[in-house]
Design a protein around this motif. Structure first.
Motif, PDB file in Angstrom:
ATOM      1  N   MET B 117       0.835  -1.197   0.000  1.00 22.86           N
ATOM      2  CA  MET B 117       0.000   0.000   0.000  1.00 22.86           C
ATOM      3  C   MET B 117       0.868   1.245   0.000  1.00 22.86           C
ATOM      4  SD  MET B 117      -3.400   0.569   1.978  1.00 22.86           S
ATOM      5  CE  MET B 117      -4.375   2.032   1.760  1.00 22.86           C
ATOM      6  N   PHE B 119       0.430   5.460   0.690  1.00 26.17           N
ATOM      7  CA  PHE B 119      -0.568   6.343   1.291  1.00 26.17           C
ATOM      8  C   PHE B 119      -0.545   7.733   0.688  1.00 26.17           C
ATOM      9  CE2 PHE B 119       0.430   3.041   4.227  1.00 26.17           C
ATOM     10  CZ  PHE B 119      -0.785   2.692   4.755  1.00 26.17           C
ATOM     11  N   GLN B 120      -1.612   8.453   1.025  1.00 26.25           N
ATOM     12  CA  GLN B 120      -1.766   9.783   0.473  1.00 26.25           C
ATOM     13  C   GLN B 120      -0.684  10.756   0.931  1.00 26.25           C
ATOM     14  OE1 GLN B 120      -5.522  11.606   1.276  1.00 26.25           O
ATOM     15  NE2 GLN B 120      -4.903  13.540   0.403  1.00 26.25           N
ATOM     16  N   ASP B 121      -0.538  10.819   2.257  1.00 28.06           N
ATOM     17  CA  ASP B 121       0.398  11.805   2.768  1.00 28.06           C
ATOM     18  C   ASP B 121       1.722  11.106   3.040  1.00 28.06           C
ATOM     19  OD1 ASP B 121       1.809  13.718   3.986  1.00 28.06           O
ATOM     20  OD2 ASP B 121       0.345  14.173   5.542  1.00 28.06           O
ATOM     21  N   ILE B 123       4.608  11.937   4.069  1.00 28.00           N
ATOM     22  CA  ILE B 123       5.389  12.186   5.280  1.00 28.00           C
ATOM     23  C   ILE B 123       4.748  11.520   6.485  1.00 28.00           C
ATOM     24  CG2 ILE B 123       6.235  13.977   6.824  1.00 28.00           C
ATOM     25  CD1 ILE B 123       6.833  15.617   4.429  1.00 28.00           C
ATOM     26  N   SER B 124       3.430  11.575   6.549  1.00 26.48           N
ATOM     27  CA  SER B 124       2.830  10.971   7.730  1.00 26.48           C
ATOM     28  C   SER B 124       2.787   9.453   7.630  1.00 26.48           C
ATOM     29  CB  SER B 124       1.438  11.537   7.973  1.00 26.48           C
ATOM     30  OG  SER B 124       0.533  10.947   7.085  1.00 26.48           O
ATOM     31  N   SER B 125       3.123   8.923   6.470  1.00 29.66           N
ATOM     32  CA  SER B 125       3.171   7.472   6.425  1.00 29.66           C
ATOM     33  C   SER B 125       4.538   6.944   6.864  1.00 29.66           C
ATOM     34  CB  SER B 125       2.815   6.953   5.030  1.00 29.66           C
ATOM     35  OG  SER B 125       3.878   7.175   4.150  1.00 29.66           O
ATOM     36  N   PHE B 126       5.387   7.849   7.277  1.00 28.01           N
ATOM     37  CA  PHE B 126       6.685   7.426   7.832  1.00 28.01           C
ATOM     38  C   PHE B 126       6.724   7.728   9.301  1.00 28.01           C
ATOM     39  CE2 PHE B 126       8.474   8.662   3.502  1.00 28.01           C
ATOM     40  CZ  PHE B 126       8.236   7.403   3.013  1.00 28.01           C
ATOM     41  N   GLY B 178       8.315  16.508  -0.215  1.00 27.37           N
ATOM     42  CA  GLY B 178       7.148  15.667  -0.396  1.00 27.37           C
ATOM     43  C   GLY B 178       7.327  14.647  -1.505  1.00 27.37           C
ATOM     44  N   ALA B 204      -1.986  13.108  -4.366  1.00 23.06           N
ATOM     45  CA  ALA B 204      -2.913  14.194  -4.034  1.00 23.06           C
ATOM     46  C   ALA B 204      -2.231  15.313  -3.276  1.00 23.06           C
ATOM     47  CB  ALA B 204      -4.074  13.651  -3.224  1.00 23.06           C
ATOM     48  N   SER B 205      -1.201  14.983  -2.513  1.00 26.93           N
ATOM     49  CA  SER B 205      -0.605  16.041  -1.709  1.00 26.93           C
ATOM     50  C   SER B 205       0.605  16.660  -2.398  1.00 26.93           C
ATOM     51  CB  SER B 205      -0.206  15.487  -0.351  1.00 26.93           C
ATOM     52  OG  SER B 205       0.784  14.504  -0.525  1.00 26.93           O
ATOM     53  N   LEU B 206       0.794  16.336  -3.648  1.00 27.50           N
ATOM     54  CA  LEU B 206       2.011  16.829  -4.302  1.00 27.50           C
ATOM     55  C   LEU B 206       1.686  17.946  -5.283  1.00 27.50           C
ATOM     56  CD1 LEU B 206       3.636  13.378  -5.050  1.00 27.50           C
ATOM     57  CD2 LEU B 206       3.976  14.861  -3.075  1.00 27.50           C
ATOM     58  N   HIS B 234      -9.115  11.171  -6.453  1.00 24.27           N
ATOM     59  CA  HIS B 234     -10.306  11.900  -6.858  1.00 24.27           C
ATOM     60  C   HIS B 234      -9.987  12.851  -8.010  1.00 24.27           C
ATOM     61  CE1 HIS B 234      -8.786  14.409  -3.421  1.00 24.27           C
ATOM     62  NE2 HIS B 234      -8.702  15.209  -4.447  1.00 24.27           N
TER      63      HIS B 234
END
Ligand code: ATP
Ligand code: ATP
Ligand code: MG
Ligand code: MG
Ligand code: NI
Lengths: 496, 355, 343, 321, 307
Positions: B117, B119-121, B123-126, B178, B204-206, B234
């Motif tokens: 998987m 993830f979207q964000d 940084i927060s997936s680390f 990012g 999405a966050s890039l 989306h």
């Protein structure tokens, strides 16, 4: 007293703790602020020991004897408890019989049960007691141990100890008790000694903290508190307050465990006496200079004082020698000081510890317990070498305190000192009414105290009252308890 | 460049039952009737409702839909990553012939190296406390792979995303931008050698310039390793670019599924059309004529009867409120759940052929 | 640009620069930004994250974070803002300009009824009475497409969906009949369908009320077709500024061009390789002397690294860009303008 | 409206139920601990000359030799019948005693809370809107020093200054408000002052940081963009959003105030529950001890319910259930 | 579509990286970009604690300082200008300064051990509760709520009156006090992290619960927990002092601050200066601990993404 007492007014007496029960048979602490102080207001002492050490009539006219064996109690006429029942010989006998019953759990039970079978009610105002052996101090002991007589129906009505309602014939009646905080009492209009009591209301307030107590009196929030001059400091001279010494000498003492441990060896006791400068110990205790170490059980102005024998004086060299000797015998001087959590006592214990550590081969450990557990720890469990109990014990009146302290099995003999000679001397003193014989017996006692050192007597003190300067009628009795019926409020500052 | 996708065209002819038509037997991942219910404050909330689809090896399935339509929930349900408390997952997820629900803990762990998987964000997936090379090697470490081999595979994965171990040595995630973080996240997924990666809004966050990097990178790797992807987004333009097939979700259900070409050029479901029309296109030659009628979104917790889209649907009729449309085959090969599907090409859609 | 009787620009910025102090020296977030907005026109401001878009509009509104130093001149409707004191300026701006923020979830106070939030500015600036203000608020709510406006007046923000909240924000910004509406990424947090609605609404309102508007966004798709002019920010610099159509069809700055081609497009088939921009956005704390885009620019020359290219104007005078090696269009020659002399 | 009321009632009910395990655990632990405590009330009743046998006899007469759980169940059973028992020594009704004493503690605690709020929050608001200013810097330093002085030190120092040296305020005692409102103020002043020193600083710190955080919120930025005056923004857009946090702190500070009341009350001999429970512990007055512990738990539960309901009142987003 | 992290270079070392962190911190809208103020006080706090800890650990080696139990001068003397007489002598003639330093040792030892106990137990319970929820959580909540519903002094008082008051029992009793607080914070942290993508990512990698708890979650709890350790320690120091004040403190031979204050309170009206030394010590220590706690908490917030 030049001032004429006037009726009316309110006084507040500050105590350090509240009473636990109204049971007249359960009495402890004949010192100002102690439980008996409060009970006195409701029940009144049947007889009391005045500040000269003389047994005086209180609720009763007199309790007297000519041979120290047969004692006659004369009651006053037409005295009634506040519930209307008569305060007569039957009531007195009922109270004493009740206290003699082990089920009542009275601490005075051993004393009373030794004579209550010998009570004869002669008439409603007279009652005789025939003791099995002569006891010159019987009246003083009664004043100390079973002075309170409560209405028998009130006692019978109570299922449990704590249910007992305070129904006495004393100067005041309880109107409100706010446990642990304050107690309010109103004048008993049926009190026998009219126009006494003078006060309309008397209040007992409980303030545990000494400084707050003093400040409260100084600010006029209360009328008086009992304490020691060293505690008052400059407050004693604050505007509106006065101090009054209660001229009853007491000793500061500590118990030395003679049932087990190092103090079973008399050399250890001597070493302990020699090791510490008792005057300085008192200074550490009170933070006031100018103490003198008491030389024996009786003070210098006691009629029984004997200058010939005195307790070992401060002698560090001697102490070190004794410590060394003890060590050589395989008895290193290392003791356990048990005391309760009071900052003056802690200081005292710490001072002892500090001084002892200065000697080679001597050491001390301090154990602090809370006040309620001290008795258990020292008296029941005997788990101490030296046990310091706060406060002073009245010693000029000799009995019953001296026997309690020094006789084998005495109530205050926590150190378990046992000496047949001492027992004999004490018995001799109390079985005669001849002053010379008494004095001779007490000389023996003092000699034994000086040589056997049954307990550690480190200071002598008298209590003082810090009071508002318009307080009149201060009549101390027993250990310093005021006879409250005499108290009155002066219109202005009271004249001495 | 759309060569691989053509091989995986849906075999519509053999289908007798409409429901089965877009499902196949040779799929790598089979999802049947997946439903996810959350319990929120005593109320049951159906986040995903009877979703079925397949992913073939090497294929990219795009999942699009509005916020809250259940995209993330589907992705997590596939990997058994949903919280255990207050969640109920029904249905059937089969990976390579194994039913994921029945797997023991150790089998599940084994399968996790196949299913990954992103993830979207990024940084927060680390884990902010860990060093990047440990993060990339974590999956391998869990698999119990020896250090030497681990390092080698980490190197390989980092190389694949255009980074090297010297670049990451001793650094922590927040020291990377990012885009770099997302590459590291991809490397982490790649390190365990997966066959299928669920990408939950990976770009999405890039920023646009970085997004292009990541999309290209994913495409390259997919091609090189023959990875299957489930690409959740989306952003319809991005999905268009990366997907072979696209599934459009609306309120927890698939309303349309089919090849990218079919969906983008001939959207059958009115919702798909609405979505496509709303996409801002960077083409200033087309003056946009504003429409003012606000549409009202239907309540998610109490969906309308029948077709869930009917309240917003310009073509809705009585039957839409009564009968719930089923996914049905459409002339252009896709399947749509609509009683009145469109069959004309999407307006304003320029295709390569038309241009 | 639209013809109009009154042509005093609603907003006119002259060489606006901003910097923050930091322990490592000043961080310049805006460099000599100049632009102007004639009445009834829409300006799009685009740029990547961190390009300084929000700082620009916040500086204009006088709500820049503490510790920011600003230089340059801002004229609002011909009034030089620096001549007003802090309080007056804020009041003036509050009346003249309305602003819609990026995140509708956080820009409405959850503790205050929406009606109150809409009307409060009008009560202060226009000195409306209670009833009047309420009527106005309800009218505004209705005009932004909220059904049952009268009822919604007393609701709290959490009772609305994201799109509805953004509509309420727009109503709030319109309360004083502003001349200029600034929408800072007003649709970024919303779903595509809702985004479209909001953008449409903004456009309609702008036309109805004859306002000017600034649309700030990082999505080029949003400004295309909805704005008259467009300003491309990169690393705090204006790199390109001109009519939207021209910029989209003939981008001159290399950055704009690269940006356009990096976007995935729906009219391309699946798996189309996207054009990428190498490198990463500039580090504001350690700015290089030259063009901020030079390190990433495929056409960069030595001078690009050495000095910031001057603003150049295209032949028609409307399209400006700061590039030494602009994308060639084959049109008439460009003229380099003296930066100081600009507008 | 009716439905709203019902849901409030239900929410309160649910929270009360949730408090029951806490109540049981605390009161049971109290029974268990009290049975392990050395010494006993019997000892105190009988006096120092009593023998161990006499003490044991009295203890068993009062049922204190029963196993812990039996005693506990007995107590619980009586509690359910609304009987809190009687004080060990004075045979007052514990329930009445509790009401009297709690009223005193509550008066002090609530006044202290009020004083602290009135001092702390406005100052916080002022300095939060001018961060880094001289007032801010000074108050910051003062408040952190104030927070660092233990209550017992404050009590000793303030008592020393105001009662012993200056003699402005009474060193001990209490007059209830119903008896003499003015006198009550005179007596309540020192205890309240002692408790407020810490609390005011605490409220100041918490609300300042909350105000600062809220001032960074987008909606405050929006309000500033609307050109609203700062005063208005603070009152309308900052104060209310900050209140849930202040409310939480108020709830938490009740525990502090109760804890502080032990020291304050016993030092100034104020007849509140703090002093009472200390007395009860040292004199082994179990019924009183149990009752006060139960009361503290109930207070705790109620306060948290109130705080929750407060959130629901203040914050429109919060749903009571 | 949503906002980016400010992208910063990975190749420019040193300052830029530090700056990147600062900017990262500045980006969340609630953070101010200002140099943290109050720095001198923070320096003071750290320095004071360091000096206190070092001087109490090595108190025997301070040249010229007498032992805590040594009768140094006359009873209850005021301060004078010498090392031992700096705070004056106490009621037994011992140097108050020396006693304050020896007392620091006792107090700090008690408080540190108590903190260690509660931290370890509380953290473990809290993590389990946050991770597994269900009955574990209910038990932990019950404990935490029960503790929170009682004033700490009361709890300690009850415990001390049962197990007696020695240094050791004091450590234990104080240790029980904060378990709930630590557990609550750990629990909250775990719950907050449980939804974090990195925990999910590790789960997706097949990490076991143990590994998730220890390797992923625990390291991120540490900052939050460390930030509350100093203020809670300060709280324990105060509680210990209050107990001594009420007469239930650690027994005499070990000098402790609370005990020193308590013993001088009785003499306050006669010797007000006695109380000065220990009060200064306790107030400064509590102040420093609180300040250090604030500082750590702020650092933690600045790191932005950590919890
Ligand atoms: N743990 C949960 N508990 C309860 N409800 C949840 C939970 N997670 C998600 N939901 C709800 O389920 C619905 C689907 O959520 P999901 O995250 O799958 O949507 P999404 O399509 O990924 O949306 P987005 O585009 O916003 O990421 C949403 O309405 C969401 O509120
Ligand atoms: N308080 C601050 N202190 C220092 N620098 C800041 C501060 N706030 C923002 N910046 C910097 O200013 C620059 C411009 O920020 P701004 O918010 O204007 O960007 P933006 O273009 O609006 O980006 P986004 O698309 O993310 O909103 C950024 O590089 C940011 O790092
Ligand atoms: Mg999602
Ligand atoms: Mg922005
Ligand atoms: Ni190409």
């Amino acid at each position: 007293q030049t001032e004429k007492p006037v009726s009316g007014g309110t006084m507040t007496i500050i105590n350090g703790s509240d009473i636990k029960s109204w049971d007249p048979a359960i009495t402890a602490g004949t010192y100002p602020g102690g439980p008996m102080d409060v009970l006195d207001a409701v029940y009144g002492f049947i007889v009391y020991v005045n500040d000269k050490g003389v047994v005086t009539g209180g609720m009763a006219e007199s309790l007297a004897s000519t041979d120290a064996v047969t004692w006659t109690l004369k009651l006053r006429k037409d005295m009634k408890f506040t519930d209307g029942t008569p305060y007569d010989a039957e009531a007195v006998k009922y109270n004493w019989d009740r206290a003699a019953d082990p089920a009542t759990l009275s601490p005075a039970q051993p004393f009373i049960s030794s004579w209550n079978k010998a009570i004869t009610v002669v008439d409603p105002q007279t009652l005789t007691i025939k003791l099995s052996s002569p006891n010159a101090n019987f009246a003083a002991q009664v004043a100390e141990l079973c002075p309170f007589i409560a209405s028998p129906p009130a006692l019978k009505a109570a299922k449990e100890k704590t249910d007992i309602k305070p129904v006495g014939a004393g100067a005041f009646t309880l109107t409100e008790w706010n446990q642990g905080i304050s107690m309010t009492m109103a004048r008993n209009p049926g009190y026998w000694d009219q126009p006494r009591p003078y006060l309309d209301t008397i209040k007992f307030a409980i303030i545990p903290e000494t400084n707050s107590r003093i400040a409260t009196v100084v600010q006029g929030g209360a009328t008086m508190m009992a304490g020691y001059p060293y505690q008052f400091g400059s407050n004693a001279t604050a505007p509106g307050v006065a101090t009054r010494e209660i001229p009853i000498r007491g000793i500061n003492r500590a118990y030395l465990n003679q049932a087990k441990g190092i103090f079973t060896d008399v050399r250890a006791r001597e070493a302990f006496y020699s090791a510490i400068d008792r005057a300085r110990l008192m200074q550490a205790f009170t933070q006031m200079p100018g103490y003198k170490a008491p030389s024996n059980y009786f003070g210098e102005n006691s009629p029984y004082f004997d200058s010939a024998s005195s307790l070992p004086a401060y002698d560090p060299k001697k102490a070190q020698e004794l410590f060394d000797a003890l060590k050589a015998d395989g008895k290193p001087f290392s003791i356990k000081i048990v005391t309760y959590t009071n900052s003056d006592l802690k200081r005292l214990a710490a001072y002892i510890q500090q001084v002892l550590t200065g000697y080679e081969g001597a050491s001390a450990e301090i154990v602090e317990v809370d006040q309620a557990s001290l008795i258990q720890r020292c008296k029941t469990q005997l788990d101490f070498d030296i046990c310091v109990e706060g406060g002073v014990l009245v010693s000029n009146g000799a009995e019953p305190n001296i026997s309690n302290l020094l006789s084998s099995g005495g109530a205050f003999n926590w150190g378990q000192y046992k000496s047949a000679e001492m027992d004999a001397a004490l018995k001799e003193a109390s079985s005669t009414l001849d002053p010379a014989a008494v004095k001779a017996a007490y000389v023996k006692v003092q000699k034994l105290v000086a040589t056997e050192m049954p307990l550690y007597i480190f200071g002598e003190q008298t209590r003082s009252l810090l009071l508002r300067d318009n307080t009149g009628g201060v009549v101390p009795s027993n250990g310093g308890i005021l006879q409250k019926q005499f108290l009155y409020v002066c219109t202005d500052v009271c004249q001495k | 460049m759309n060569d691989e996708a053509s091989g995986q065209a849906v075999d519509t002819g053999a289908a007798t039952h409409a429901f089965d038509a877009f499902l196949r037997d040779d799929a790598l991942l089979k999802v049947r009737d997946l439903s996810v219910r959350y319990r929120r404050g005593g109320k049951i909330f159906v986040a995903v409702d009877g979703v079925s689809f397949d992913v073939a090896p090497g294929e990219t399935l795009g999942l699009v839909g509005e916020s809250g339509s259940g995209k993330t929930t589907i992705g997590r349900a596939l990997l058994k990553l949903l919280p255990k408390a207050d969640t109920r997952v029904d249905g059937h997820v089969e990976y390579d012939g194994l039913n994921v629900a029945d797997l023991s803990a150790s089998d599940l762990r084994a399968i996790r190296s196949k299913l990954q998987m992103i993830f979207q964000d990024p940084i927060s997936s680390f884990n902010p406390r860990r060093k990047v090379q440990d993060i990339v090697g974590e999956g391998l470490e869990i698999q119990g792979i020896r250090k030497a081999e681990r390092l080698e595979r980490v190197d390989r994965a980092l190389n694949d995303v255009g980074m090297s171990r010297t670049m990451v040595e001793g650094r922590r995630p927040h020291q990377f931008s990012g885009g770099q973080c997302q590459r590291i996240a991809i490397a982490r997924a790649l390190a365990v050698g997966p066959e299928l990666i669920v990408c939950d809004e990976p770009v999405a966050s890039l920023d646009v310039s970085v997004q292009a990097h990541v999309i290209n990178l994913l495409q390259d790797i997919r091609q090189k390793r023959n990875l299957a992807l489930i690409f959740i987004s989306h952003d319809l333009a991005v999905v268009r670019n990366v997907s072979d097939r696209v599934a459009v979700l609306y309120m927890g259900r698939i309303v349309e599924i089919g090849t990218g070409d079919a969906i983008y050029q001939r959207p059958a479901h009115p919702y798909t059309r609405m979505l496509l029309e709303a996409v801002p296109v960077p083409d200033a030659s087309r003056k946009i004529l504003p429409s003012v009628a606000p549409t009202q979104a239907s309540s998610r917790s109490a969906p309308p009867s029948g077709c869930r889209f009917r309240l917003r649907c310009p073509r809705a009729q009585a039957i839409c409120g009564v009968q719930e449309p089923k996914l049905a085959s459409m002339p252009y090969g896709q399947f749509a759940a609509c009683h009145f599907p469109h069959d004309e090409p999407a307006p304003g859609m320029k295709t390569v052929e038309q241009a | 640009m639209t013809e109009a009787a009154n042509t005093t620009p609603v907003l006119d910025c002259h060489e606006l620069s901003c910097h923050f102090r930091s322990p490592f020296g000043p961080i310049r977030v805006l460099h000599d930004v100049s632009f102007s907005i004639p009445p009834r026109t829409t300006l799009g401001i685009v740029g990547e994250s961190g390009a300084g878009k929000s700082m620009l509009v916040k500086t204009i509104m006088g709500i820049a974070p503490e510790g920011m130093k600003t230089s340059g001149r801002i004229l609002a409707d011909g009034t030089d803002l620096s001549t007003l004191n802090e309080t007056k300026r804020r009041a003036f701006l509050g009346r003249k300009f309305g602003m819609v923020f990026q995140n509708p979830m956080t820009s409405l106070n959850p503790f205050v009824r929406v009606g109150r939030q809409i009307e409060e500015a009008s009560r202060f600036h226009l000195r409306l009475g209670k009833a009047q203000a309420k009527a106005l608020a309800i009218e505004l709510l209705a005009s932004v497409g909220i059904p049952d406006a009268a009822e919604c007046y007393g609701h709290y923000p959490h009772q609305f969906s994201g799109g509805m909240k953004q509509r309420i924000m727009i109503a709030t910004a319109l309360a004083c009949q502003p001349d200029l509406l600034i929408a800072d990424e007003a649709t970024t947090a919303l779903d595509v369908t809702v985004q479209k609605e909001i953008l449409d609404l903004l456009q309609v309102i702008q036309q109805q009320r004859q306002m000017s508007m600034i649309l700030v966004t990082h999505n080029l798709g949003i400004v295309a077709g909805r704005t008259d002019d467009i300003l491309v920010l990169y690393g705090g610099h204006v790199v390109e500024y001109g009519p939207t159509n021209t910029v989209f069809s003939h981008p001159r700055h290399r950055y704009t061009e690269a940006l356009l081609s990096a976007m995935p497009r729906m009219d391309q088939p699946a798996h189309t390789k996207l054009h990428t921009i190498p490198g990463r956005p500039p580090d504001l704390a350690n700015p290089a002397p030259g063009c901020p885009f030079a390190p990433r620019c495929p056409a960069a020359e030595a001078r690009c690294h050495a000095s910031m290219p001057p603003m150049t104007t295209s032949a028609d005078g409307k399209h400006r860009f700061a590039c030494y090696v602009p994308v060639q269009t084959g049109d008439a020659a460009d003229t380099a303008v003296e930066r100081r002399a600009l507008s | 409206m009716r439905i709203a009321k019902l849901s409030y009632l239900k929410a309160v009910g649910v929270r009360l139920l949730a408090g029951i395990p806490v109540f049981l655990l605390v009161t049971f632990s109290a029974t268990a601990l009290s049975s392990l405590m050395p010494g006993s009330a019997a000892q105190l009743i009988l006096g120092e000359n009593a023998t161990q046998a006499q003490i044991d006899a009295l203890n068993s007469r009062y049922g204190y030799d029963l196993p812990v759980w039996e005693r506990y169940l007995g107590w619980l059973g009586r509690l359910l019948q609304g009987d809190l028992g009687q004080t060990m020594f004075s045979q007052q009704s514990v329930a009445k005693l509790l009401v009297d004493r709690a009223a005193v503690t509550f008066e002090i605690a609530l006044l202290a809370m009020f004083v602290s709020l009135v001092i702390g929050v406005p100052l916080a608001m002022y300095t939060a809107s001018r961060p880094g200013g001289i007032v801010d810097t000074v108050l910051r330093a003062v408040s952190s020093v104030m927070l660092s002085i233990p209550t017992f030190v404050i009590v000793v120092l303030l008592g020393f200054v105001f009662a012993i040296v200056l003699r402005w305020l009474p060193a001990t005692g209490w007059v209830s408000f119903s008896d003499d409102p003015i006198g009550n103020l005179y007596y309540v002043a020192l205890p309240v002052m002692c408790l407020s020193v810490h609390q005011a600083a605490y409220f100041y710190r918490v609300s300042r940081s909350e105000f600062v955080a809220i001032l960074q919120e987008d909606y405050v930025l929006v309000a500033r963009a609307k050109g609203l005056p700062t005063r208005y923004i603070l009152m309308r857009h900052v104060l209310r959003p900050a209140s849930p946090q202040v409310l939480t702190v108020m709830g938490l500070s009740m525990t502090y105030l109760l804890g502080g009341s032990f020291i304050v009350e016993s030092y100034f001999a104020v007849p509140g529950i703090g002093w009472t429970v200390l007395n009860a512990v040292s004199s082994h007055d179990l019924p009183v001890m149990q009752a006060i512990l139960s009361l503290t738990v109930v207070i705790f539960v109620v306060i948290f319910i109130l705080v929750d309901l407060g959130y629901a009142l203040i914050d429109p987003r919060v749903d009571v259930s | 579509m949503s906002r980016l992290q400010p992208t910063q270079t990975d190749l420019v070392p040193g300052q830029a990286v530090a700056l990147a962190e600062t900017l990262n911190a500045a980006m969340p809208k609630t953070a101010r970009f200002r140099m943290p103020s109050g720095h001198p006080m923070e320096w003071f706090a750290f320095a004071f604690l360091a000096v206190l800890i070092i001087s109490s650990v090595f108190v025997e080696f301070i040249p010229g300082l007498v032992r805590a139990s040594f009768p140094y001068g006359d009873f209850s003397q005021g301060p004078e200008w010498s090392l031992n007489g700096l705070f004056g002598t106490d009621a037994l003639g011992r140097s108050i300064l020396s006693r304050v330093l020896y007392g620091a040792r006792t107090t700090l030892a008690i408080v540190s051990v108590a903190t260690l106990i509660s931290l370890v137990i509380g953290m473990t319970l809290g993590m389990l509760a946050g991770f597994y929820r269900g009955p574990v959580e209910r038990v932990v909540d019950l404990y935490a709520n029960s503790m929170a519903s009682l004033p700490p002094i009361l709890v300690i008082l009850a415990l001390i009156s049962v197990i007696g008051n020695s240094v050791f029992t004091m450590m234990l009793a104080l240790g029980l006090l904060d378990i709930g607080t630590y557990a609550r914070i750990a629990k909250g942290g775990v719950i907050a992290q449980n939804d974090r993508d990195y925990v999910l990512a590790a789960r997706a990698m097949g990490a076991s619960d143990m590994r998730l708890l220890l390797r992923e979650i625990l390291p991120n709890l540490v900052p939050a927990l460390t930030a509350i350790v100093p203020p809670l320690m300060a709280g324990l120091i105060i509680t210990e002092g209050s107990l001594s004040f009420l007469g239930y403190g650690i027994p005499a031979p070990a000098p402790s601050w609370g005990g020193m204050i308590a013993s001088s309170t009785d003499l306050l009206s006669r010797f007000p200066l006695l109380i000065f030394g220990p009060i200064v010590a306790i107030v400064l220590t509590v102040y420093s601990l609180n300040t250090v706690g604030d500082c750590l908490a702020r650092r933690m917030n600045h790191r932005g993404r950590e919890l």
